[in-house]
Design a protein around this motif. Structure first.
Motif, PDB file in Angstrom:
ATOM      1  N   ARG A 363       0.902  -1.098  -0.074  1.00 10.52           N
ATOM      2  CA  ARG A 363       0.112   0.046  -0.089  1.00 10.52           C
ATOM      3  C   ARG A 363       0.848   1.379  -0.136  1.00 10.52           C
ATOM      4  N   PHE A 364       1.850   1.242   0.745  1.00 10.99           N
ATOM      5  CA  PHE A 364       2.794   2.594   1.114  1.00 10.99           C
ATOM      6  C   PHE A 364       3.367   3.232  -0.364  1.00 10.99           C
ATOM      7  N   HIS A 365       3.374   1.868  -1.470  1.00 12.27           N
ATOM      8  CA  HIS A 365       4.106   2.361  -2.792  1.00 12.27           C
ATOM      9  C   HIS A 365       3.495   3.264  -3.639  1.00 12.27           C
ATOM     10  N   GLY A 366       1.945   3.509  -3.113  1.00 17.27           N
ATOM     11  CA  GLY A 366       1.406   4.496  -3.836  1.00 17.27           C
ATOM     12  C   GLY A 366       1.501   5.836  -3.355  1.00 17.27           C
ATOM     13  N   TYR A 367       2.465   5.978  -2.360  1.00 18.40           N
ATOM     14  CA  TYR A 367       2.533   7.282  -1.510  1.00 18.40           C
ATOM     15  C   TYR A 367       3.367   8.189  -2.209  1.00 18.40           C
ATOM     16  N   GLY A 368       4.388   7.594  -3.052  1.00 10.39           N
ATOM     17  CA  GLY A 368       5.038   8.442  -4.056  1.00 10.39           C
ATOM     18  C   GLY A 368       6.124   9.110  -3.295  1.00 10.39           C
ATOM     19  N   GLY A 370       4.894  11.947  -1.351  1.00 10.42           N
ATOM     20  CA  GLY A 370       3.987  12.323  -0.418  1.00 10.42           C
ATOM     21  C   GLY A 370       2.777  12.950  -1.059  1.00 10.42           C
ATOM     22  N   GLU A 371       2.220  12.568  -2.012  1.00  9.68           N
ATOM     23  CA  GLU A 371       1.047  12.931  -2.507  1.00  9.68           C
ATOM     24  C   GLU A 371      -0.138  12.457  -2.023  1.00  9.68           C
ATOM     25  N   TRP A 372      -0.127  11.448  -1.146  1.00 14.92           N
ATOM     26  CA  TRP A 372      -1.438  11.259  -0.581  1.00 14.92           C
ATOM     27  C   TRP A 372      -1.909  12.451   0.443  1.00 14.92           C
ATOM     28  N   THR A 373      -3.386  12.251   0.227  1.00  8.83           N
ATOM     29  CA  THR A 373      -4.090  13.338   1.055  1.00  8.83           C
ATOM     30  C   THR A 373      -4.200  12.891   2.354  1.00  8.83           C
ATOM     31  N   ASP A 374      -4.823  13.701   3.350  1.00  6.26           N
ATOM     32  CA  ASP A 374      -4.896  13.270   4.723  1.00  6.26           C
ATOM     33  C   ASP A 374      -5.892  12.371   4.609  1.00  6.26           C
ATOM     34  N   SER A 375      -7.005  12.399   3.749  1.00  2.42           N
ATOM     35  CA  SER A 375      -7.850  11.198   3.630  1.00  2.42           C
ATOM     36  C   SER A 375      -7.080   9.884   3.438  1.00  2.42           C
ATOM     37  N   ALA A 376      -6.180   9.828   2.400  1.00  2.00           N
ATOM     38  CA  ALA A 376      -5.702   8.517   2.233  1.00  2.00           C
ATOM     39  C   ALA A 376      -4.731   8.173   3.500  1.00  2.00           C
ATOM     40  N   VAL A 377      -4.011   8.924   4.175  1.00  2.93           N
ATOM     41  CA  VAL A 377      -3.447   8.703   5.184  1.00  2.93           C
ATOM     42  C   VAL A 377      -4.291   8.238   6.258  1.00  2.93           C
ATOM     43  N   ARG A 378      -5.600   8.504   6.576  1.00  4.49           N
ATOM     44  CA  ARG A 378      -6.422   8.329   7.389  1.00  4.49           C
ATOM     45  C   ARG A 378      -6.656   6.740   7.039  1.00  4.49           C
ATOM     46  N   ARG A 379      -7.032   6.837   5.931  1.00  7.75           N
ATOM     47  CA  ARG A 379      -7.471   5.248   5.502  1.00  7.75           C
ATOM     48  C   ARG A 379      -6.337   4.181   5.774  1.00  7.75           C
ATOM     49  N   TYR A 380      -5.173   4.618   5.438  1.00  9.81           N
ATOM     50  CA  TYR A 380      -4.094   3.574   5.536  1.00  9.81           C
ATOM     51  C   TYR A 380      -3.855   3.078   7.094  1.00  9.81           C
ATOM     52  N   VAL A 381      -4.249   4.106   8.206  1.00  7.10           N
ATOM     53  CA  VAL A 381      -4.153   3.972   9.331  1.00  7.10           C
ATOM     54  C   VAL A 381      -5.491   2.940   9.841  1.00  7.10           C
ATOM     55  N   ARG A 382      -6.692   3.449   9.247  1.00  9.44           N
ATOM     56  CA  ARG A 382      -7.955   2.697   9.547  1.00  9.44           C
ATOM     57  C   ARG A 382      -7.522   1.278   9.145  1.00  9.44           C
ATOM     58  N   ASP A 383      -6.888   1.052   7.961  1.00  8.41           N
ATOM     59  CA  ASP A 383      -6.794  -0.195   7.314  1.00  8.41           C
ATOM     60  C   ASP A 383      -5.913  -1.280   8.304  1.00  8.41           C
ATOM     61  N   ALA A 384      -4.846  -0.631   8.662  1.00 14.69           N
ATOM     62  CA  ALA A 384      -3.748  -1.469   9.215  1.00 14.69           C
ATOM     63  C   ALA A 384      -4.214  -1.656  10.763  1.00 14.69           C
ATOM     64  N   GLY A 385      -5.185  -0.762  11.063  1.00 15.03           N
ATOM     65  CA  GLY A 385      -5.605  -0.898  12.800  1.00 15.03           C
ATOM     66  C   GLY A 385      -4.397  -1.165  13.720  1.00 15.03           C
ATOM     67  N   PRO A 386      -4.721  -2.159  14.485  1.00 25.12           N
ATOM     68  CA  PRO A 386      -3.622  -2.439  15.512  1.00 25.12           C
ATOM     69  C   PRO A 386      -2.439  -2.994  14.908  1.00 25.12           C
ATOM     70  N   LEU A 387      -2.144  -3.341  13.757  1.00 27.39           N
ATOM     71  CA  LEU A 387      -1.007  -3.729  12.966  1.00 27.39           C
ATOM     72  C   LEU A 387      -0.135  -2.618  12.406  1.00 27.39           C
ATOM     73  N   ALA A 408      17.488   5.331  -0.065  1.00 27.06           N
ATOM     74  CA  ALA A 408      17.221   6.668   0.774  1.00 27.06           C
ATOM     75  C   ALA A 408      16.261   7.226   0.445  1.00 27.06           C
ATOM     76  N   ALA A 409      15.697   7.300  -0.801  1.00 27.40           N
ATOM     77  CA  ALA A 409      14.637   8.087  -1.194  1.00 27.40           C
ATOM     78  C   ALA A 409      13.348   7.411  -0.414  1.00 27.40           C
ATOM     79  N   LEU A 410      13.386   6.083  -0.621  1.00 29.48           N
ATOM     80  CA  LEU A 410      11.908   5.218   0.070  1.00 29.48           C
ATOM     81  C   LEU A 410      12.058   5.184   1.385  1.00 29.48           C
ATOM     82  N   SER A 411      13.221   5.405   2.185  1.00 31.75           N
ATOM     83  CA  SER A 411      13.475   5.677   3.561  1.00 31.75           C
ATOM     84  C   SER A 411      12.826   7.090   3.849  1.00 31.75           C
ATOM     85  N   ARG A 412      13.103   7.851   3.317  1.00 27.37           N
ATOM     86  CA  ARG A 412      12.785   9.463   3.396  1.00 27.37           C
ATOM     87  C   ARG A 412      11.311   9.686   3.403  1.00 27.37           C
ATOM     88  N   ALA A 413      10.625   8.911   2.305  1.00 25.78           N
ATOM     89  CA  ALA A 413       9.283   8.974   2.041  1.00 25.78           C
ATOM     90  C   ALA A 413       8.381   8.136   3.126  1.00 25.78           C
TER      91      ALA A 413
END
Length: 489
Positions: A363-368, A370-387, A408-413
């Motif tokens: 899933r993270f590899h769609g992040y590029g 930092g283009e994700w919206t706050d909505s996309a970040v929320r969904r990432y957290v929601r879908d991962a839940g306690p994991l 290095a670029a992936l780590s920074r992202a």
């Protein structure tokens, strides 16, 4: 001391010193128990892994003993002495106990198992060993899995018993069987997996004749119960050197019967060498995930690292431009993970967690950048839940590129994504994302009774919450009423 390593007396003296130090530490409880057996007319010896670990200077408080007393006699001797007794393994001649004993200035808790001299073997179709009791410790030791586990110390006199050269093999860091490996693995096929497990735990080499027998007899593992196979696999995966054990499972063909998805990752390279060896990549990911563990070995994390790419062989496509693709391998891999772990009788919660991590690992590899919206970040957290924390570690571990700039670029992202998650958590309590109105409020506002419509309204409000963040009660009520009107109600 029979079978001593006479060619290396300094190494021998070192292991002897370590053993004496360790045995003196547990002497108060071990000697006390031994004298009780002696008074009842029986013998007692520290045996197997306990002796091996004493020689390695790593004996813990789990002590294994063997005796000529039958289980019913063992119970009579131990009941008045132990703080607790359990009889779970008594059908196999083992009585367990717990004993608190003073060692120096402190009281330590010991977990103790006493097993009657025995031999056990499988027939060609049985999944359970047939147990028969023996009358001598030599007979007991010859049926043990490896020479380094076939040593004993008779108590309380501290006589070292090593009829199969285990001390020399321990010094050489090699795993051999007391008899022929063919006889040993025929008696208990699970010993083939134990060879891989001990290689991983102890960082020992497996003797060539043992490896040959494992290759020739790997099919015998089919008669062993899934639960016993799973338990050995877990110990291997949670060890300090799992790559060593997993490689041995694959090279001997045992993995074909335990985890066939792993050897399947050894994809043949295409003629242009455009994609990596997924098998080697997987082992690197496992080791990198281990390096990120903070509180000891994490079985869910290690299993997800091991299984994260098992969907690739089924989804591999050679594209017209020469590229190789694995579209949706994470979805396919999650289903395969669930099927394999279920077959190995893993607990449902662990199956669910590992499957989910496999499904989310890309899933993270769609992040590029930092283009994700706050909505996309929320969904990432929601879908991962306690994991979420495990997903962070798995995603970071999945980067095995040798291109330092790309790594290095992936780590920074990912650093950036974690910072955004932390920032939103401070603002919005992301760990408990829920609509601004609960079910009772929905029913009161809309004047409806419990039913499917409440769930539909709740889902609508949850989507708004994910998309826009906290709305406040008034805005949520207005949005709910507008949605209700659109439903034609």
């Amino acid at each position: 001391m029979p079978n001593a390593n006479e060619d290396n007396p300094s190494a021998l003296s070192q292991v002897q010193h370590r053993a004496v130090t360790e045995l003196l530490r547990v002497s108060p409880v071990a000697d006390d128990l031994a004298r009780r057996f002696q008074s009842a007319g029986f013998s007692l010896a520290l045996v197997g892994g306990s002796v091996r670990d004493a020689l390695l200077g790593r004996l813990g408080n789990d002590l294994d003993f063997t005796t000529d007393a039958r289980p019913e006699d063992v119970l009579k001797i131990m009941r008045p002495w132990a703080d607790a007794i359990w009889e779970v393994g008594i059908a196999f001649g083992t009585v367990g106990a717990q004993k608190d004993a003073r060692v120096g200035d402190a009281v330590q808790r010991f977990q103790i198992e006493v097993t009657t001299y025995r031999s056990e073997a499988y027939d060609r179709t049985s999944r359970k060993p047939e147990v028969s009791y023996g009358d001598s410790i030599e007979e007991d030791l010859v049926r043990r899995d490896f020479t380094v586990n076939a040593m004993a110390v008779a108590l309380p006199e501290k006589e070292f018993i090593d009829p199969h050269g285990g001390l020399g093999d321990l010094a050489a860091r090699v795993l051999r069987t007391p008899g022929t490996p063919e006889e040993s693995f025929s008696d208990d096929p699970l010993r083939m997996m134990r060879a891989a497990r001990f290689a991983a735990q102890l960082d020992f080499e497996v003797a060539p004749e043992v490896v040959t027998a494992m290759k020739e007899m790997n099919g015998r593992l089919e008669i062993v119960s899934a639960e016993r196979v799973r338990d050995e696999l877990n110990k291997l995966i949670l060890s300090a050197h799992p790559r060593k054990g997993l490689t041995l499972l694959v090279e001997t063909g045992l993995a074909d019967h335990v985890l066939p998805e792993l050897p399947s990752l050894r994809l043949e390279r295409d003629e242009h060498h455009r994609h990596k060896d997924v098998y080697d990549h997987t082992l690197i990911v496992l080791e990198q995930a281990m390096a990120l563990e903070e509180s000891g070995p994490d079985l869910a994390l290690r299993l997800s690292a091991l299984l994260h790419d098992i969907g690739k062989p089924r989804t591999r496509r050679f594209e017209k431009d020469g590229r190789v693709s694995f579209h949706h391998h994470e979805v396919v891999g999650a289903k395969m993970t669930k099927k394999r772990m279920t077959a190995l009788k893993y607990p449902n919660d662990l199956v669910k967690d590992v499957s989910r991590l496999v499904e989310l690992h890309l899933r993270f590899h769609g992040y590029g950048t930092g283009e994700w919206t706050d909505s996309a970040v929320r969904r990432y957290v929601r879908d991962a839940g306690p994991l979420l924390e495990r997903l962070h570690k798995l995603t970071r571990s999945d980067c095995t590129t040798r291109n330092k700039r790309k790594a290095a670029a992936l780590s920074r992202a990912y650093d950036g994504l974690e910072k955004r998650i932390a920032h939103l958590k401070e603002q919005e309590e992301l760990d408990a994302i829920r609509p601004d109105l609960d079910g009772n409020e929905i029913m009161e506002i809309l004047g409806i009774r419990p039913g499917p419509v409440v769930g539909q309204a709740y889902k609508f409000l949850l989507e708004l919450r994910l998309e826009h963040g906290p709305m406040g009660r008034d805005a949520a009520v207005a949005a709910l009423k507008e949605w209700w009107t659109e439903q034609g109600s």
